[in-house]
Each structure stands twice: as structure tokens, then as C-alpha cells.
Scaffold this active site. Sequence first.
Site, PDB file in Angstrom:
ATOM      1  N   LEU A  13       0.973  -1.618   0.153  1.00 45.64           N
ATOM      2  CA  LEU A  13       0.147   0.114   0.127  1.00 45.64           C
ATOM      3  C   LEU A  13       0.764   0.985   0.227  1.00 45.64           C
ATOM      4  CD1 LEU A  13      -2.826  -1.110   2.692  1.00 45.64           C
ATOM      5  CD2 LEU A  13      -3.235  -1.045   0.452  1.00 45.64           C
ATOM      6  N   VAL A  77       4.701  -3.857  -5.416  1.00 43.56           N
ATOM      7  CA  VAL A  77       6.160  -3.401  -4.848  1.00 43.56           C
ATOM      8  C   VAL A  77       7.172  -3.701  -5.603  1.00 43.56           C
ATOM      9  CG1 VAL A  77       4.880  -5.310  -3.327  1.00 43.56           C
ATOM     10  CG2 VAL A  77       6.313  -6.730  -4.621  1.00 43.56           C
ATOM     11  N   ALA A  79      10.543  -3.955  -8.118  1.00 45.96           N
ATOM     12  CA  ALA A  79      10.463  -4.578  -8.489  1.00 45.96           C
ATOM     13  C   ALA A  79      11.725  -5.378  -8.915  1.00 45.96           C
ATOM     14  CB  ALA A  79      11.241  -4.445 -10.086  1.00 45.96           C
ATOM     15  N   ASN A 105       6.945  -2.016 -11.677  1.00 50.67           N
ATOM     16  CA  ASN A 105       8.172  -2.690 -12.952  1.00 50.67           C
ATOM     17  C   ASN A 105       8.819  -3.408 -12.992  1.00 50.67           C
ATOM     18  OD1 ASN A 105       7.051   0.182 -14.198  1.00 50.67           O
ATOM     19  ND2 ASN A 105       7.819   1.659 -13.563  1.00 50.67           N
ATOM     20  N   SER A 131       1.162   3.110 -15.545  1.00 49.77           N
ATOM     21  CA  SER A 131       1.546   4.456 -15.714  1.00 49.77           C
ATOM     22  C   SER A 131       1.137   5.707 -15.264  1.00 49.77           C
ATOM     23  CB  SER A 131       2.574   4.490 -17.261  1.00 49.77           C
ATOM     24  OG  SER A 131       3.025   5.823 -16.830  1.00 49.77           O
ATOM     25  N   LYS A 185       5.179  -1.402 -21.326  1.00 52.40           N
ATOM     26  CA  LYS A 185       5.619  -0.495 -20.361  1.00 52.40           C
ATOM     27  C   LYS A 185       7.238  -0.201 -20.217  1.00 52.40           C
ATOM     28  CE  LYS A 185       5.012   2.411 -17.360  1.00 52.40           C
ATOM     29  NZ  LYS A 185       6.258   2.497 -15.658  1.00 52.40           N
ATOM     30  N   HIS A 188       8.161   1.665 -22.985  1.00 50.51           N
ATOM     31  CA  HIS A 188       7.193   3.906 -22.917  1.00 50.51           C
ATOM     32  C   HIS A 188       8.581   3.748 -21.637  1.00 50.51           C
ATOM     33  CE1 HIS A 188       5.093   6.083 -19.194  1.00 50.51           C
ATOM     34  NE2 HIS A 188       3.958   5.712 -20.825  1.00 50.51           N
ATOM     35  N   ASN A 189       8.864   3.127 -20.686  1.00 51.00           N
ATOM     36  CA  ASN A 189       9.607   4.094 -20.468  1.00 51.00           C
ATOM     37  C   ASN A 189      11.045   4.122 -20.627  1.00 51.00           C
ATOM     38  OD1 ASN A 189       8.041   3.364 -17.906  1.00 51.00           O
ATOM     39  ND2 ASN A 189       9.068   3.172 -16.476  1.00 51.00           N
ATOM     40  N   GLU A 192      10.114   7.533 -22.570  1.00 53.32           N
ATOM     41  CA  GLU A 192      10.084   9.195 -21.573  1.00 53.32           C
ATOM     42  C   GLU A 192      11.170   9.279 -21.130  1.00 53.32           C
ATOM     43  OE1 GLU A 192       7.905   7.150 -18.062  1.00 53.32           O
ATOM     44  OE2 GLU A 192       9.826   7.985 -16.937  1.00 53.32           O
ATOM     45  N   LYS A 263      15.437   3.961 -11.796  1.00 54.62           N
ATOM     46  CA  LYS A 263      15.502   2.940 -11.082  1.00 54.62           C
ATOM     47  C   LYS A 263      15.971   2.088 -12.713  1.00 54.62           C
ATOM     48  CE  LYS A 263      12.118   4.275  -8.205  1.00 54.62           C
ATOM     49  NZ  LYS A 263      11.535   5.679  -8.930  1.00 54.62           N
ATOM     50  N   ARG A 448      35.619  -6.318 -42.521  1.00 56.75           N
ATOM     51  CA  ARG A 448      35.737  -7.495 -41.795  1.00 56.75           C
ATOM     52  C   ARG A 448      35.525  -8.753 -42.604  1.00 56.75           C
ATOM     53  NH1 ARG A 448      30.239  -8.942 -41.733  1.00 56.75           N
ATOM     54  NH2 ARG A 448      30.563 -10.392 -38.991  1.00 56.75           N
TER      55      ARG A 448
END
Length: 472
Positions: A13, A77, A79, A105, A131, A185, A188-189, A192, A263, A448
Site C-alpha cells: 500500500l 512492490v 521489482a 515495473n 503508468s 511498459k 514506454h519508459n 519517457e 531505477k 571485416r
Amino acid sequence: MANSLYDFGMIGLGVMGRNLLLNMADHGFSVIGFDKDAAKNSALEAAATPGTTVKGVAELATMVQLLERPRKLMMLVPAGQPVDDVIASLLPLLEQGDVVIDGGNSHYTDTLRRVKQLREKGIHFMGIGVSGGEQGARTGPSIMPGGDLDAYAKVQPMLEAISAKVKGTPCVAYLGKEGAGHYVKMVHNGIEYAIMQLISESYTLLQKGAGLNNDQLHEVFKSWNQGALQSFLVEITADIFLQNDDKSDKRLVDVISDKAGSKGTGKWTSQDAMELPVAVPVIDTAVAMRTLSGYKEQRLEAEAIYKAPENTIHADTEMWIKQVHDALYFATILSYAQGLAMLREASSDLKMEIPLPEVVKVWRGGCIIRSSLLEIFTQAYQKNADLANILLDEGVAYLVQSVESNTRSVIAQAASAGIPVGGFMSALSYFDAFRTGRMATNLIQAQRDYFGAHTYQRIDMPGTFHTEWQQH
Ligand code: 6PG
């Protein structure tokens, strides 16, 4: 008694868990939360809207017993190990058919492992990206669910009720199999990170190039947010410039250290892009710049050694603001293009079946990267759901071309004045490579083959070739 059982349970919580649960309660669901910290349980109940059914308990078993079957519960909670710890304590308490959601996440490979682990016990495990931060969780986040469709069907009405809405459409949709929710997600980050880097570069360009103060910066970002650049990140940037510091007589932004934290989700995006491989250089640069921001002492030392070029920005203020606006628009489109191309590749590589038209719709509201551009991308995918890169859409191409020249001008002037704009430069160099039918990489192939007999292919006949290169 069935009627005293709760519709949904939340483990953890903290800010996100509490606000999501309160959001569910506001939409008529009876909810129960578990946190070992009794203060968080009372805080949850105290924050509930009068008339809603919200309970906080300090025993996990109590919460599990009080849930309607099949149980639907989410954990929010940190990751990593905490998620595995929660699963370990939950497993003896659950029954077949229950749905367990990880709304944090988590890295998608962890999610894949957990899906398999719980499937063996007949329990559905879903990785869902959420999000929108604290405010989004409370009033309408963007929700990115992945996993098995049966499990999604069980939580779909609840997720649709609590999500943000754009033109009445919920910002949640089934986004693919197994770890797809957390994959989407993660990307997405990554986007972001890229957009935040580009906005910070725009800030330095406006400050150093046109000498704008915080009030003027506020006005510029506020007006940008009313036009083509309308987005959550531009909107909050405008607000930030007005915030006074309560510990000095300065603006808060001016007393915040320039060492940026993270993070890890941006880094994961870059790492996974390298694995696939997919080119996402604006995201890579954004991650690198946060790392470089941590080299504070070295940067101060280098500042004393390397004087900045004498060149200054020549454009008049109004023109410069317009040019920076256009560069930000250009590079923001490029950031989405790279992230979406990555999702397309990962979807087929990892067999996740991620529907890109749904992804851009879900991102239109509630999330950190929501912007008016997502409406344009939604239209692009409506025309062609299998678009390899949004830069190949006619409408997007028109927009990119309309700001290309100003972008080049901003980058050229920034380079000449020694203003660091790595994000903008990455965007432009990706663009220039992407629109080049024949790159210079034929020479790399020749090298190469010269030193390592790695072979090459020819443009005029099929097959694989090796040459005994002559030393001259
Ligand atoms: C969101 C955000 C969020 C993320 C923060 C912090 O979509 O609500 O992406 O999930 O945790 O943005 O990320 P960093 O600490 O890595 O910057």
C-alpha cells in the site's frame, strides 16, 4: 458469507497501490489491501471516499481469505526479489483459477519465469504495466496488460473502469502474451527517458541560446503545450519553472542538483534493444546522459580545462524559440518511432503478439508519455497495422519534413556554440541513416572480410563471397 467478500485485493500500500485501490473503490468495487505497516492500512481506510468499501489488513492470509473466488489480486512492490517473496508467501494461500497481477515495473524475463511457475499450479499470473504516477493511479492511469486472455477477461471490467479515458475509450487493452505487458511498459519508459532528455536539451538551448529566465521558460513551454507539442511532460515542465523554493528565495529548479537518478527501466530498454537488435539511439543517449550527469566532479574539472567555443546563437529570440520547438517536435517523433519499431521487432522475436495499434491508443491518456502525437500515430496504424516504422507513414513523414530544416539549424548552432544536445543529434543521425538507401556500411563489410574473412554479399549477384585482399 459471499456478500462480505471483496472484489479485489492489493499487496503493498505504497503511493501507487493505495491510489489504485481507492480508484477501484470509487468505481464501485469492494477492495481490500494488505500491508505489514499498520499505518499504511489506516491511511488507506482514512483516504477512502465516503460510501465506498475499502479495508486494510496487516495479515496476508486474512486478505486472501476475504477475496471473492476466483481471487483477483495485484501486487505493487519494488521489482526484483520482493515480487518473488510475495509470490512465495501467496502460493500456499491460493487456489486454482486465481489471478495474480504484478503491477510494478518488473523485467519481462522475470515475468515470463513467474508466468510459467504459477501456471504449473493452475494460477494465472499477469504482468501489467501501470503508468501515470500518483495522480494517474488515483484518477485514471494508462494500463498495459499482458498474459493469458482468460485471466484478462476476469479483470478487464475492473481495469477498464479505473483507467484513463480518451474520447470515452479506456486507456487499457490486451497487449499480448506472457511478458508483453511489462515489455510494453519497459519501452514506454525508454521513450519517457528519451523525451525527458530532449526537453532538458530544449531548456538549455533556450537558456543559453536566448537567455530566457524561468518566467519566460514557463511561458514558452505553456504555449508549446497548447500546440503541436501538447503532452503531459511539456505541461509539467511549464509548471516546474514557476515553483518557488521554500528553503531559499530562488526557484526550486535552480537549486536542484543536476545528477539525475534512475531505477533502470530506461537501461533495460537499451539493453534489450541491443539484444534484439533494434536501433534506439535516442533512448541510448538519454540513458547515457543520466549516467554522465553523475560524473559531477569530473565535469567540473573538465569545465576548467576545456573552454566553451566563443560562438553564440545568432537567431533572434522569437525565431530561436520556434526552431527549438521544431527540433523538439522532430526528435520526439523519432523517439516514439524508435520505441515502436522496437516493440514490433520484439513482438515477433519473442512471439508476444503485441498489437501496436492498441499500444498507441492505450498511451493516448493517463501515462507519462501521453501526447497529441499519439492520436496521429493511432491514425497511422489504422491505415496500416503492420507499419514497420511510423516514419514510413505519409502523414508522419509530412510532419517530420515540415520541421526538418529547423532541426538541422538548431543542431548546427548548438554544435558550434558547444551546447550539449546529444538527444537531438542522435535523433537526426538516426533519421539521416534511416532515409539513406545506401549507407557507407559496405566499407565495414569489406574491412571485416579483409581482416577476418567474415565474407560479404554483393549488390549485383546472390551468394556469399570472400576475397583475398591485396596489401598495397
Ligand atoms: C510511469 C513511470 C514510472 C517510473 C518513473 C521513474 O509510467 O508512471 O514510468 O513507472 O517508475 O518514471 O523512473 P526512473 O526512476 O527510472 O526515472
